[in-house]
Design a protein around this motif. Structure first.
Motif, short mmCIF file in Angstrom:
data_model
loop_
_atom_site.label_atom_id
_atom_site.label_comp_id
_atom_site.label_asym_id
_atom_site.label_seq_id
_atom_site.Cartn_x
_atom_site.Cartn_y
_atom_site.Cartn_z
N CYS A 25 59.32 70.62 51.65
CA CYS A 25 60.24 69.60 52.16
C CYS A 25 60.16 69.49 53.67
N ALA A 26 60.09 70.62 54.35
CA ALA A 26 59.99 70.62 55.80
C ALA A 26 58.71 69.92 56.25
N LEU A 27 57.62 70.17 55.55
CA LEU A 27 56.34 69.53 55.85
C LEU A 27 56.43 68.02 55.66
N GLY A 53 58.58 64.86 58.14
CA GLY A 53 58.10 64.10 59.28
C GLY A 53 56.99 63.13 58.95
N ALA A 54 56.78 62.85 57.68
CA ALA A 54 55.65 62.00 57.29
C ALA A 54 56.07 60.98 56.24
N ASP A 55 55.22 59.98 56.08
CA ASP A 55 55.47 59.02 55.02
C ASP A 55 54.92 59.60 53.71
N GLU A 78 59.19 62.08 45.72
CA GLU A 78 58.53 60.99 45.02
C GLU A 78 57.05 61.32 44.95
N VAL A 79 56.46 61.09 43.80
CA VAL A 79 55.04 61.38 43.58
C VAL A 79 54.33 60.07 43.26
N ARG A 80 53.22 59.86 43.93
CA ARG A 80 52.40 58.68 43.68
C ARG A 80 51.01 59.15 43.29
N LYS A 81 50.50 58.63 42.20
CA LYS A 81 49.15 58.98 41.75
C LYS A 81 48.26 57.75 41.85
N GLY A 82 47.04 57.98 42.22
CA GLY A 82 46.09 56.89 42.35
C GLY A 82 44.69 57.46 42.46
N THR A 101 62.28 61.64 48.99
CA THR A 101 63.13 60.48 48.73
C THR A 101 64.24 60.48 49.80
N PRO A 102 64.97 59.39 49.92
CA PRO A 102 66.12 59.40 50.85
C PRO A 102 67.10 60.54 50.52
N VAL A 103 67.31 60.79 49.24
CA VAL A 103 68.18 61.90 48.83
C VAL A 103 67.57 63.22 49.27
N GLY A 104 66.26 63.36 49.12
CA GLY A 104 65.58 64.58 49.54
C GLY A 104 65.72 64.82 51.03
N ARG A 105 65.61 63.77 51.81
CA ARG A 105 65.78 63.90 53.27
C ARG A 105 67.20 64.33 53.61
#
Length: 91
Positions: free
Chosen positions: A10-12, A15-17, A49-53, A66-70
Motif C-alpha cells: 500500500c505504501a508503494l 504515490g502512483a497511479d 484495484e487490479v487490472r489485467k491486460g 482504491t480511494p478507500v485504500g488510500r
C-alpha cells in the motif's frame, strides 16, 4: 494476519497511479506468490484495484489503491504516528 507485506504494498502504491506486478515484486523484494496472496487479500477488502491486460502477447497485471485504500492507509499511518508519539512520551 500478516500486515507487513500488505502495508509495504500500500505504501508503494500510494504515490502512483498504476504499478505492474513485476515492479511491485522487485521493489518489495518478495516472491510472485507473496504479491499474489497479499494483492488478493487487499482486493477482497476493497483497498486495491487490479487490472489485467497484455503488453504485446504477454499477460500483465497492474495494481492501484482504491480511494478507500488510500483513506485506510492514511488513517493507519496517522495511527502509527500517534502511537510513536505516545511511546516517545513514556517515562
Amino acid at each position: 494476519m500478516e500486515t507487513g507485506p500488505r502495508l509495504a504494498m500500500c505504501a508503494l502504491l500510494q504515490g502512483a497511479d498504476w504499478i505492474d506486478f513485476a515492479t511491485v515484486r522487485t521493489l518489495l523484494d518478495v516472491s510472485d506468490s507473496v504479491v499474489s496472496k497479499h494483492s488478493r487479500a487487499l482486493e477482497e477488502a476493497g483497498l486495491l484495484e487490479v487490472r489485467k491486460g497484455a503488453v504485446g502477447r504477454r499477460p500483465r497485471t497492474w495494481f492501484r489503491l482504491t480511494p478507500v485504500g488510500r483513506a485506510v492507509l492514511a488513517s493507519h499511518l496517522a495511527w502509527l504516528t500517534e502511537l510513536g508519539s505516545a511511546v516517545d512520551r513514556q517515562p
